[in-house]
Enzyme design. Structure first.
Site, PDB file in Angstrom:
ATOM      1  N   HIS A  75       0.826  -1.204   0.000  1.00  7.88           N
ATOM      2  CA  HIS A  75       0.000   0.000   0.000  1.00  7.88           C
ATOM      3  C   HIS A  75       0.869   1.268   0.000  1.00  7.88           C
ATOM      4  O   HIS A  75       0.559   2.233  -0.683  1.00  7.88           O
ATOM      5  CB  HIS A  75      -0.899  -0.022   1.236  1.00  7.88           C
ATOM      6  CG  HIS A  75      -1.932   1.048   1.262  1.00  7.88           C
ATOM      7  ND1 HIS A  75      -3.142   0.918   0.642  1.00  7.88           N
ATOM      8  CD2 HIS A  75      -1.925   2.283   1.833  1.00  7.88           C
ATOM      9  CE1 HIS A  75      -3.835   2.018   0.825  1.00  7.88           C
ATOM     10  NE2 HIS A  75      -3.132   2.860   1.540  1.00  7.88           N
ATOM     11  N   HIS A  89     -10.493   2.442  -0.312  1.00  6.09           N
ATOM     12  CA  HIS A  89     -10.611   1.949   1.060  1.00  6.09           C
ATOM     13  C   HIS A  89     -11.387   0.641   1.015  1.00  6.09           C
ATOM     14  O   HIS A  89     -12.402   0.475   1.681  1.00  6.09           O
ATOM     15  CB  HIS A  89     -11.263   2.997   1.970  1.00  6.09           C
ATOM     16  CG  HIS A  89     -10.420   3.354   3.149  1.00  6.09           C
ATOM     17  ND1 HIS A  89     -10.905   3.688   4.381  1.00  6.09           N
ATOM     18  CD2 HIS A  89      -9.067   3.393   3.285  1.00  6.09           C
ATOM     19  CE1 HIS A  89      -9.915   3.946   5.207  1.00  6.09           C
ATOM     20  NE2 HIS A  89      -8.792   3.769   4.565  1.00  6.09           N
TER      21      HIS A  89
END
Lengths: 232, 737
Positions: B49, B95
């Site tokens: 990420h 998300h």
């Protein structure tokens, strides 16, 4: 016309209403911080804008109703000064006792943002003098807790005194309490105080003032206020 | 609770998501065994990420420059010049994993994170959009996820006070167990007042602002970089909890201290919290950072250095304050009721030093933490090409009107009103084009300029042919901006894929990126920001490759903006662009014939550009009355959307005799727009199309209250609307309100 727009932490439509007031009256309102204790000298109109004051994590408007500036607002109202509470502002007015009743969660428990049709019940108030009596207007709503309720005696008194100024109606112009978008008692969208100088309403006239953006039905509400103050 | 200093074992290293060779790399880099806090810092900086270790190599191929690009990828958000001294600042970010585990908070903090990225750069957010992908509506968890995600997005954006003006929502069984929440925000700033993360100056105070630090979200970024198995719900403690009220205060306070000239550098604490923000500020400025965690405002007592460094508590910022401005900055923050603490200083050592309770908990080389993150050239295989679908080979029992009725009421095409009415899309009083059009349009200040924005991707296309699918996603975003009359300026990409360690998934990522790059280059539509979300798999099954494209364009005069609703009876309906009847990977095949196969429609980029330029010119010159791009669902779905938006029907000619009628009405050939013209303008529009070399065909005439194709059963527009509006509210069990 001298107007003051209150700013609480979490207010978020203060800019919209300030822009509408500027557009219609030609004068920029003063922005007044919640922690202040006095309104600017000579304030004619106090506006409590929409938003989520203090996050509205407690009952909507409950904390804002106890903010330092609210003493000055109460005094202004007691003197007959004009007070306009929109959305969160209406919730704050109810919580502060300037208007009766309370706004609870929408009947379907969801936030609603859409255009609503409203009936202007009377036009002999400082807020509605530029509308025809019984006019049907379009203002948008944007709230999660706009379901007006009060005890039976209060509702009866409001109706008898003609203090329901705005009511949600169906496209045919009639109210239908079973279908009303947020479940409000008697389809109430906005009410005024006994002396007609304090208005609280859930829909947003300030978002329908500019032809570049959309309909302009809300403009006459601000023009009414300007007109009423000029006359006074 | 995590003991404060456990011994470093191979198991502990694996729990931190670090591979054995990555751990070896750490040992080589620092020449000793890391402390527990340092291990946590490496895991935060080197996960997928934050480090983009699988995608970085391929992201380099994207075009990121144009004369109007002020800031490309690498900062909190991209920045483009929109003229008049103004800049648009925007980015999209996923998300996904948090939203599956805890939909309300996961989606809400996704919105919060992207808003923060935008105002960190000095821009006031003026619009939000979101692209949502859910599993099969029949999957037992889908309804719960839709309800929670939508309420979470609304709950955050509505309270913060940004209009949520557009986006997309799709359903597919391949998102069962791994829904996607891609949130985009657009902000407005003065072009000469953009703020960056790069710290300058030695010995300056590093200031912590915003909410207090708690134990929420620890290892959130690591969780987001792993696949899900059974029991994903147990990861709930890694999801952060949002406080939009605190974010609103943080916005106002940050803009105020920026305006007051107090800020040298600023970085929000997003993924990997304090670790990532401090390292980025130092590394970008070639400075060291020394933090004293005893000064950190904490929500809970007894937090360890490890927990403080990895917490992903929301609504926090880190800043380097200009010399002598500490008191002024502090006064502004106290006015807004937010925490303000000097937690460290910049140094000239190029070390990242963390102290807590008199001990040094970490002492690492700051540049290498970012720069020396692993970079993988992962093996990949090209996705096998599929054959073109021959319409003659299809066994179709449906009728044209019957197929339309089914399509328009199907989950992907049904009205999403139930969703966007839960978003305040009108606040700020600038929403000129509301949800439901080709692109949302938001006025810039008092006008006449406007910004157009859209989110697009067709995952079925990307799965069948990543290169064409990547091109198509960019082309469609460009087309949607064009269809409202805007000049497309730049895009942000949110790349959602499965496990990149599988060569076929890596092949999807590489293919899509090449397609995105080719289209962005040809259309002068550079990539200015983005986000990569990998490991979107549950129990070993990947999602459809979903590179969501967020496009932004500018309209010089919003009064010239085009909309898709039919305007009057008796106007001529034209389609600009060629119709060949391409049914491969179409919604018609998927929804009506229950098959998802064939090659997706190819995108001819020079033709796309020529067609779009023609349409934009027609809009600008006021020659067309309604405009709609033709995308999935083909001509008939596009026409229906124009009718539904207006209540006006149309009389349509039969398709050319040499073409299969289903392929004609539902084929998904690219680079097409439907326009309506008044009779007086018709000859001129035809002439302009001819001069541009763009095929144009007359489809019919507007009018009446039904859609009537010659030779077919007419369909009443209101009946179509009922189907269109019914599916989602009924599905969500909400009645028809």
């Amino acid at each position: 016309m001298k107007s003051a727009v209150l700013v609480f932490p979490g207010s978020n439509r203060e800019g919209d209403v300030a822009r509408a007031l500027h557009m219609v009256s030609g004068v920029k309102p003063a922005m007044v911080w919640h922690a202040d204790t006095a309104l600017p000298q000579g304030t004619d109109l106090v506006v409590l804008p929409g938003g989520f004051s203090y996050g509205d994590y407690l009952r909507c408007g409950a904390i804002a109703a106890r903010a330092p500036i609210m003493e000055a607002v109460r005094a202004h109202a007691a003197r007959g000064g004009l007070v306009l509470g929109i959305c969160n502002g209406f919730q704050i007015l109810c919580e502060s006792g300037l208007l009766p009743g309370v706004l609870v969660r929408n009947a379907r428990l969801r936030f609603i943002c859409r255009e609503a049709l409203l009936k202007v019940e009377r036009n002999d108030t400082p807020f509605t003098r530029r509308y025809a009596r019984g006019a049907i207007v379009r203002y948008p709503v944007a709230h999660g807790e706009g379901n007006y309720t009060a005890d039976a005696a209060t509702l009866k008194r409001l109706e008898e005194d003609g203090r329901v100024l705005f009511r949600y109606v169906m496209p045919d112009g009639h109210r239908d309490d079973a279908q009303v978008l947020n479940g409000a008692a008697n389809s109430i969208a906005g009410i005024v105080s006994e002396k007609l100088n304090v208005l609280g309403l859930m829909p947003h006239p300030e978002n329908h003032v500019d032809p570049l953006v959309g309909p302009t039905d809300g403009r006459a509400l601000f023009e009414s206020i300007v007109g009423a103050l000029e006359k006074a | 609770m995590i003991p404060s200093e456990p011994k470093i074992t191979p198991e502990l290293v694996a729990e931190h998501g670090l591979k054995p060779d990555e751990y070896e790399r750490i040992l080589t880099l620092i020449g000793r065994e890391p402390t527990f806090t340092e291990l946590g810092i490496f895991s935060a900086m080197w996960n997928e990420h934050c480090s983009y270790k699988s995608s970085r190599l391929h992201l380099r191929g994207l075009p990121t420059k144009a004369p109007w690009v002020i800031q490309g990828p690498g900062e909190n958000a991209g920045v483009i010049d929109i003229g008049d001294g103004k800049a648009a600042v925007f980015k999209m970010e996923s998300h996904n994993h948090p939203s599956y585990i805890e939909p309300y908070q996961g989606a809400g903090t996704g919105v919060g994170g992207i808003l923060r990225d935008v105002f960190t750069m000095g821009a006031r957010p003026i619009a939000a959009l979101n692209a949502l992908r859910f599993g099969d509506p029949k999957h037992p968890r889908t309804r719960h996820l839709v309800g929670g995600v939508v309420a979470g997005i609304g709950g955050y954006g509505n309270s913060f006070g940004v209009p949520t003006v557009g986006g997309l929502v799709g359903f597919h069984t391949r998102y069962d167990g791994n829904n996607l929440v891609n949130a985009m925000a657009v902000g407005l700033a003065d072009a000469d007042k953009i703020f960056y993360a790069k710290a300058t100056g030695v010995g300056l105070p590093v200031v912590y602002l915003g909410s207090k630090t708690g134990r929420d979200g620890i290892h959130g970024a690591t969780m987001a970089s792993a696949e899900f198995g059974e029991g994903a719900e147990e990861k709930r403690p890694t999801v952060q909890v949002g406080d939009p009220f605190a974010e609103k205060l943080l916005l106002e306070a940050c803009l105020e201290i920026m305006e007051a000239g107090c800020v040298v550098a600023i970085q929000d604490m997003g993924a990997a919290g304090l670790t990532c923000s401090a390292v980025e500020m130092g590394a970008k400025g070639d400075l060291g950072i020394e933090l004293d965690l005893d000064k950190l405002p904490c929500r809970e007592t007894g937090m360890s250095a490890y927990e403080m460094m990895l917490s992903e508590s929301q609504e926090r910022m880190l800043m380097v304050i200009a010399p002598g401005k500490e008191e002024q900055a502090e006064a502004i923050f106290l006015k807004w009721g937010l925490d303000f603490a000097i937690v460290g200083y910049t140094t000239d050592t190029l070390r990242f030093v963390v102290r807590h309770k008199g001990e040094i908990k970490a002492d690492l080389p700051i540049k290498e933490l970012g720069d020396e993150a692993p970079l993988y050239d992962r093996p990949w295989v090209e996705t096998p090409k599929q054959q073109r679908v021959d319409p003659a080979s299809l066994d179709i029992t449906a009728t044209i009107p019957g197929a339309l009725e089914r399509l328009i009421g199907s989950p992907d095409f049904a009205s999403k009103r139930w969703i966007w009415e839960q978003y305040d899309h009108l606040i700020l009083n600038n929403t000129v084009q509301r949800p439901g059009g080709d692109a949302a349009v938001v006025r810039v200040e008092d006008g006449p300029k406007g910004l157009a924005m859209t989110c697009d991707v067709t995952p079925r296309y990307c799965e069948a042919d990543p290169f064409e699918g990547g091109k198509q996603a960019v082309a469609e975003a460009w087309r949607n901006l064009t269809a409202v009359g805007a000049r497309p300026l730049a895009l942000t990409d949110n790349l959602n894929f499965g496990n990149p360690e599988k060569p076929e998934i890596m092949g999807q990522l590489v293919g899509c990126l090449r397609g995105i790059g080719a289209a962005a280059l040809e259309l002068d539509f550079p990539v200015v920001s983005g986000n990569v979300s990998l490991y979107n798999e549950t129990n070993g099954r990947g999602i459809l490759p979903t590179p969501t494209i967020g496009g932004v364009g500018v309209l010089d005069d919003i009064e010239k903006m085009a909309t898709l609703d039919f305007k009057a009876n008796g106007e001529t309906i034209l389609v600009l662009g060629a119709t060949t009847g391409w049914l491969g990977q179409s919604a018609f095949l998927s929804e009506i014939l229950d098959r998802e196969d064939g090659a997706p429609p190819p995108v001819d980029l020079p033709l796309e550009r020529k067609t779009g330029d023609l349409v934009r010119g027609l809009i600008n010159d006021g020659l067309v009355t309604a405009v709609h791009d033709v995308s999935d669902g083909g001509l008939l779905v596009a026409l229906t959307e124009m009718a539904l938006a207006s209540g006006i029907g149309a009389n349509l000619a039969a398709p050319p005799p040499d073409m299969n009628p289903f392929a004609f009405w539902f084929g998904e050939d690219q680079a097409r727009y439907i326009v309506t013209v008044e009779n007086s303008a018709k000859a001129l529009v035809l002439r302009r199309a001819e001069l541009a070399g763009i095929p144009v065909a007359k489809l019919g005439t507007t009018g009446g209250d039904r859609l009537h194709i010659a030779g077919e059963r007419p369909i009443v527009v209101d009946a179509l609307r009922e189907r269109h509006e019914a599916w989602l509210p009924i599905y969500m069990g909400a009645g028809l309100m």
